[in-house]
Write an enzyme that holds these catalytic residues in place. Structure first.
Site, PDB file in Angstrom:
ATOM      1  N   THR A 125       5.575 -48.278 -19.135  1.00  0.00           N
ATOM      2  CA  THR A 125       4.813 -49.261 -20.196  1.00  0.00           C
ATOM      3  C   THR A 125       4.285 -50.036 -19.309  1.00  0.00           C
ATOM      4  O   THR A 125       4.580 -50.268 -17.865  1.00  0.00           O
ATOM      5  CB  THR A 125       5.704 -50.225 -20.374  1.00  0.00           C
ATOM      6  N   ASP A 126       2.629 -50.391 -19.582  1.00  0.00           N
ATOM      7  CA  ASP A 126       1.894 -51.940 -19.264  1.00  0.00           C
ATOM      8  C   ASP A 126       2.765 -52.565 -19.415  1.00  0.00           C
ATOM      9  O   ASP A 126       1.901 -53.332 -18.148  1.00  0.00           O
ATOM     10  CB  ASP A 126       0.425 -51.762 -20.347  1.00  0.00           C
ATOM     11  N   GLU A 127       3.932 -52.944 -19.529  1.00  0.00           N
ATOM     12  CA  GLU A 127       4.214 -54.200 -19.189  1.00  0.00           C
ATOM     13  C   GLU A 127       4.643 -54.502 -18.345  1.00  0.00           C
ATOM     14  O   GLU A 127       4.400 -55.167 -16.854  1.00  0.00           O
ATOM     15  CB  GLU A 127       5.637 -54.664 -19.869  1.00  0.00           C
ATOM     16  N   TYR A 153      12.643 -56.720 -18.622  1.00  0.00           N
ATOM     17  CA  TYR A 153      12.812 -55.720 -18.582  1.00  0.00           C
ATOM     18  C   TYR A 153      11.415 -55.315 -17.579  1.00  0.00           C
ATOM     19  O   TYR A 153      11.870 -53.465 -17.606  1.00  0.00           O
ATOM     20  CB  TYR A 153      12.358 -55.774 -20.219  1.00  0.00           C
ATOM     21  N   LYS A 157      11.414 -51.237 -15.334  1.00  0.00           N
ATOM     22  CA  LYS A 157      10.518 -50.514 -15.775  1.00  0.00           C
ATOM     23  C   LYS A 157       9.750 -50.200 -14.427  1.00  0.00           C
ATOM     24  O   LYS A 157       9.519 -48.984 -13.757  1.00  0.00           O
ATOM     25  CB  LYS A 157      10.004 -50.486 -17.025  1.00  0.00           C
ATOM     26  N   ASN A 183       3.686 -50.205 -29.269  1.00  0.00           N
ATOM     27  CA  ASN A 183       4.379 -48.810 -29.931  1.00  0.00           C
ATOM     28  C   ASN A 183       4.588 -49.580 -31.173  1.00  0.00           C
ATOM     29  O   ASN A 183       5.042 -50.663 -31.657  1.00  0.00           O
ATOM     30  CB  ASN A 183       4.809 -48.169 -29.628  1.00  0.00           C
ATOM     31  N   LYS A 192      12.459 -54.985 -32.991  1.00  0.00           N
ATOM     32  CA  LYS A 192      10.462 -55.461 -32.100  1.00  0.00           C
ATOM     33  C   LYS A 192      10.021 -55.833 -33.369  1.00  0.00           C
ATOM     34  O   LYS A 192      10.625 -56.475 -34.438  1.00  0.00           O
ATOM     35  CB  LYS A 192      10.008 -54.159 -32.072  1.00  0.00           C
ATOM     36  N   PRO A 208      10.169 -65.615 -37.542  1.00  0.00           N
ATOM     37  CA  PRO A 208       9.526 -66.113 -36.738  1.00  0.00           C
ATOM     38  C   PRO A 208       8.536 -65.884 -35.332  1.00  0.00           C
ATOM     39  O   PRO A 208       8.374 -65.007 -34.847  1.00  0.00           O
ATOM     40  CB  PRO A 208      10.524 -66.327 -36.055  1.00  0.00           C
ATOM     41  N   PRO A 277      10.611 -67.197 -23.390  1.00  0.00           N
ATOM     42  CA  PRO A 277      10.177 -68.089 -22.156  1.00  0.00           C
ATOM     43  C   PRO A 277       9.695 -66.271 -21.227  1.00  0.00           C
ATOM     44  O   PRO A 277       9.703 -65.706 -21.112  1.00  0.00           O
ATOM     45  CB  PRO A 277      11.681 -68.033 -21.092  1.00  0.00           C
ATOM     46  N   HIS A 279       6.677 -65.634 -21.410  1.00  0.00           N
ATOM     47  CA  HIS A 279       5.810 -64.872 -22.357  1.00  0.00           C
ATOM     48  C   HIS A 279       3.789 -64.348 -22.027  1.00  0.00           C
ATOM     49  O   HIS A 279       3.374 -65.399 -21.913  1.00  0.00           O
ATOM     50  CB  HIS A 279       5.505 -65.650 -23.885  1.00  0.00           C
TER      51      HIS A 279
HETATM   52  P1  NAD Z   1      14.546 -47.786 -28.018  1.00  0.00           P
HETATM   53  O1  NAD Z   1      15.249 -48.929 -27.953  1.00  0.00           O
HETATM   54  O2  NAD Z   1      14.196 -47.595 -29.679  1.00  0.00           O
HETATM   55  O3  NAD Z   1      15.121 -46.525 -28.135  1.00  0.00           O
HETATM   56  C1  NAD Z   1      15.840 -46.348 -26.871  1.00  0.00           C
HETATM   57  C2  NAD Z   1      17.579 -44.900 -26.664  1.00  0.00           C
HETATM   58  O4  NAD Z   1      17.598 -44.544 -25.168  1.00  0.00           O
HETATM   59  C3  NAD Z   1      17.978 -44.937 -27.778  1.00  0.00           C
HETATM   60  O5  NAD Z   1      18.115 -44.387 -28.498  1.00  0.00           O
HETATM   61  C4  NAD Z   1      19.116 -45.218 -26.192  1.00  0.00           C
HETATM   62  O6  NAD Z   1      20.641 -45.020 -27.506  1.00  0.00           O
HETATM   63  C5  NAD Z   1      18.603 -44.595 -25.319  1.00  0.00           C
HETATM   64  N1  NAD Z   1      19.429 -45.320 -24.188  1.00  0.00           N
HETATM   65  C6  NAD Z   1      19.244 -46.086 -23.616  1.00  0.00           C
HETATM   66  N2  NAD Z   1      20.452 -46.540 -22.719  1.00  0.00           N
HETATM   67  C7  NAD Z   1      20.768 -44.905 -22.387  1.00  0.00           C
HETATM   68  C8  NAD Z   1      21.716 -44.646 -21.418  1.00  0.00           C
HETATM   69  N3  NAD Z   1      22.467 -45.659 -20.586  1.00  0.00           N
HETATM   70  N4  NAD Z   1      21.473 -42.890 -21.370  1.00  0.00           N
HETATM   71  C9  NAD Z   1      21.181 -42.605 -22.325  1.00  0.00           C
HETATM   72  N5  NAD Z   1      20.306 -43.122 -22.710  1.00  0.00           N
HETATM   73  C10 NAD Z   1      20.004 -44.199 -23.519  1.00  0.00           C
HETATM   74  O7  NAD Z   1      13.226 -48.012 -27.409  1.00  0.00           O
HETATM   75  P2  NAD Z   1      11.371 -46.902 -27.635  1.00  0.00           P
HETATM   76  O8  NAD Z   1      11.194 -48.685 -28.311  1.00  0.00           O
HETATM   77  O9  NAD Z   1      12.079 -45.953 -27.780  1.00  0.00           O
HETATM   78  O10 NAD Z   1      11.318 -46.945 -26.087  1.00  0.00           O
HETATM   79  C11 NAD Z   1      11.183 -45.822 -25.355  1.00  0.00           C
HETATM   80  C12 NAD Z   1      10.459 -46.001 -23.986  1.00  0.00           C
HETATM   81  O11 NAD Z   1       9.112 -46.724 -24.040  1.00  0.00           O
HETATM   82  C13 NAD Z   1      11.391 -46.796 -22.685  1.00  0.00           C
HETATM   83  O12 NAD Z   1      11.200 -46.603 -22.113  1.00  0.00           O
HETATM   84  C14 NAD Z   1      10.729 -47.704 -22.937  1.00  0.00           C
HETATM   85  O13 NAD Z   1      10.565 -48.583 -21.617  1.00  0.00           O
HETATM   86  C15 NAD Z   1       9.019 -47.052 -23.283  1.00  0.00           C
HETATM   87  N6  NAD Z   1       7.664 -48.351 -23.887  1.00  0.00           N
HETATM   88  C16 NAD Z   1       8.066 -48.032 -25.345  1.00  0.00           C
HETATM   89  C17 NAD Z   1       6.777 -49.289 -25.684  1.00  0.00           C
HETATM   90  C18 NAD Z   1       7.456 -49.791 -27.315  1.00  0.00           C
HETATM   91  O14 NAD Z   1       5.980 -50.240 -27.890  1.00  0.00           O
HETATM   92  N7  NAD Z   1       8.744 -49.352 -28.128  1.00  0.00           N
HETATM   93  C19 NAD Z   1       5.816 -49.100 -25.027  1.00  0.00           C
HETATM   94  C20 NAD Z   1       5.573 -48.621 -23.757  1.00  0.00           C
HETATM   95  C21 NAD Z   1       6.915 -47.733 -23.802  1.00  0.00           C
HETATM   96  P1  TYD Z   2       7.875 -57.394 -29.559  1.00  0.00           P
HETATM   97  O1  TYD Z   2       7.606 -56.724 -30.373  1.00  0.00           O
HETATM   98  O2  TYD Z   2       8.871 -57.754 -28.670  1.00  0.00           O
HETATM   99  O3  TYD Z   2       6.970 -56.716 -28.018  1.00  0.00           O
HETATM  100  P2  TYD Z   2       6.225 -56.806 -25.996  1.00  0.00           P
HETATM  101  O4  TYD Z   2       7.080 -57.626 -26.198  1.00  0.00           O
HETATM  102  O5  TYD Z   2       7.188 -55.410 -25.491  1.00  0.00           O
HETATM  103  O6  TYD Z   2       5.511 -57.148 -26.443  1.00  0.00           O
HETATM  104  O7  TYD Z   2       6.850 -58.514 -29.518  1.00  0.00           O
HETATM  105  C1  TYD Z   2       5.813 -58.619 -29.197  1.00  0.00           C
HETATM  106  C2  TYD Z   2       5.056 -59.701 -30.227  1.00  0.00           C
HETATM  107  O8  TYD Z   2       5.302 -60.011 -30.534  1.00  0.00           O
HETATM  108  C3  TYD Z   2       5.142 -60.461 -28.208  1.00  0.00           C
HETATM  109  O9  TYD Z   2       4.272 -61.735 -28.115  1.00  0.00           O
HETATM  110  C4  TYD Z   2       6.132 -61.703 -28.427  1.00  0.00           C
HETATM  111  C5  TYD Z   2       6.067 -61.539 -29.931  1.00  0.00           C
HETATM  112  N1  TYD Z   2       7.277 -61.921 -30.698  1.00  0.00           N
HETATM  113  C6  TYD Z   2       7.586 -63.237 -31.533  1.00  0.00           C
HETATM  114  O10 TYD Z   2       6.536 -63.869 -32.165  1.00  0.00           O
HETATM  115  N2  TYD Z   2       8.093 -63.086 -32.536  1.00  0.00           N
HETATM  116  C7  TYD Z   2       9.563 -62.470 -32.600  1.00  0.00           C
HETATM  117  O11 TYD Z   2      10.656 -62.734 -32.711  1.00  0.00           O
HETATM  118  C8  TYD Z   2       9.443 -61.200 -31.835  1.00  0.00           C
HETATM  119  C9  TYD Z   2      10.763 -60.552 -31.632  1.00  0.00           C
HETATM  120  C10 TYD Z   2       7.986 -60.984 -31.133  1.00  0.00           C
END
Ligand code: NAD
Ligand code: TYD
Length: 348
Positions: A125-127, A153, A157, A183, A192, A208, A277, A279
């Site tokens: 992740t970019d985070e 988190y 990563k 995403n 999210k 919120p 916190p 953020h």
């Molecule tokens: P998600 O929480 O929707 O899915 C995570 C999946 O991993 C779930 O199906 C869960 O059951 C499985 N999982 C969790 N712990 C496990 C374990 N111990 N063993 C086997 N399976 C396990 O997450 P997502 O949003 O789909 O993210 C997927 C990946 O992409 C992550 O690695 C995340 O860091 C990365 N990522 C996400 C975003 C985003 O915007 N969502 C952006 C950049 C990178």
């Molecule tokens: P999020 O979807 O949790 O992704 P990330 O923290 O990994 O970027 O949050 C996206 C942005 O939205 C982040 O700046 C936090 C904000 N946010 C809110 O303002 N309210 C909410 O209830 C949530 C979940 C996120």
């Protein structure tokens, strides 16, 4: 190029979209999905694939070394999505993040090394780069930016990224790391911000918005991310990191107003609540490397069309999110909002 691919975390948001994407793009590849079905893993995300002879599901925890060894035997490549993925949860309890994201990745790397897989794609992740200031909009993360994670988190990563690098450097494992921005799209767990806000509004509830709402994220459609991961899997250079972003930066306030507009709601549906916190202020990705080297570019992420289509997906898939928004989900929000009281009213 690869006959049999292991996808971890395939029952989550991005993993399930990736499996569907791979099915469409490379129907001959045999896919094994390893997922422990944590709170965010949902078999419904892959409904319809049960009878596909090129798809199989293994319910297992990536921390289980014996199970990983068995599952990876004979595999050509691993695409590793499985993770604890939500920042707010990592603020409440960071232990599962270290367990899955660090120990789980280490366990998987060990198994991949033993199984002599030809490629290990680590989806990060970019985070991991931390936060950029709002005052310098020209700044963006490149692959050589310092690793400076803010949340537990992001720290977990970042730790997993370092392990991946070490396995490449020391054991010669063919690894590639991707670092993508936020995403959006179908099947995203409604914790999210986009699916949370959309489903709140569909239920007639307020949303919120944390702090002043000026935090900026670079939004990419999940299918653009999947296409980038496939490009990296097939053509990325071993040992490299590739940033993935869509140049689609928006503040949370802009995002919220865009959602209100699509959903025909007024500003009274915004509830300004206590900030998260630590953020991070802004994430912005420079993805020139993957664009230049692999010829990838996003084609599905532009707003408003992509955002509108995503809202429409949640509108037409109410049974999917209603099911999730009961049970464990409610308990999570009761605990989160107990620590941030102003947020509570918004969700009731
Ligand atoms: P998600 O929480 O929707 O899915 C995570 C999946 O991993 C779930 O199906 C869960 O059951 C499985 N999982 C969790 N712990 C496990 C374990 N111990 N063993 C086997 N399976 C396990 O997450 P997502 O949003 O789909 O993210 C997927 C990946 O992409 C992550 O690695 C995340 O860091 C990365 N990522 C996400 C975003 C985003 O915007 N969502 C952006 C950049 C990178
Ligand atoms: P999020 O979807 O949790 O992704 P990330 O923290 O990994 O970027 O949050 C996206 C942005 O939205 C982040 O700046 C936090 C904000 N946010 C809110 O303002 N309210 C909410 O209830 C949530 C979940 C996120």
């Amino acid at each position: 190029m690869f006959d049999r691919i292991i996808v971890t975390g395939g029952c989550g948001f991005i993993g399930s979209n990736f499996i569907r994407f791979l099915r469409r793009q490379r129907p001959a590849i045999r896919i094994t999905n390893i997922d422990c079905l944590s709170y965010s893993g949902n078999l419904e995300n892959l409904a319809g694939l049960e009878n596909d002879s090129n798809y199989s599901f293994v319910k297992a925890d990536i921390c289980d070394g014996a199970a990983m060894k068995q599952a990876l035997t004979g595999a050509d490549a691993v695409v590793h999505f499985a993770a604890e993925s939500h920042v707010d949860r990592s603020l409440m309890d960071s232990r599962p993040f270290v367990q899955t994201n660090v120990l789980g990745t280490q366990t998987l790397l060990d198994a991949a090394h033993q199984a002599k897989v030809k490629r290990f794609v680590h989806v990060s992740t970019d985070e991991v780069y931390g936060s950029l200031p709002l005052e310098n909009p020209e700044l963006r993360f490149t692959e050589t930016s310092p690793i400076k994670p803010s949340s537990p988190y992001a720290a977990s990563k970042a730790a997993s990224d370092l392990l991946v690098h070490a396995f490449h450097h020391t054991f010669g494992l063919d690894t590639v790391i991707t670092r993508c921005s936020n995403n959006f799209g179908a099947y995203q767990f409604p914790e999210k911000v986009i699916p949370l806000f959309v489903t709140n509004l569909l239920e007639g509830k307020q949303v919120p918005l944390y702090g002043d709402g000026l935090n900026v994220r670079d939004w990419i459609h999940v299918d653009d991310h999947c296409e980038a991961v496939l490009a990296v899997l097939e053509r990325g250079r071993a040992g490299e990191v590739y940033n993935i972003g869509a140049d689609n930066e928006h503040s949370n306030l802009d995002l919220t107003h865009a959602l209100l507009r699509v959903m025909g709601k007024g500003p009274e549906f915004i509830r300004h609540v206590q900030d998260r916190p630590g953020h991070d202020r802004r994430y912005a990705i420079d993805s020139a490397k993957i664009r230049g080297e692999l010829g990838w570019k996003p084609s599905r992420s532009a707003w408003p069309a992509a955002l509108d289509a995503t809202v429409e997906w949640y509108r037409t898939h109410e049974a999917w999110w209603q099911h999730i928004r009961s049970g464990e989900y409610r308990r999570f929000y009761d605990t989160l909002y107990a620590s941030r009281p102003e947020a509570a009213a918004a969700s009731r």
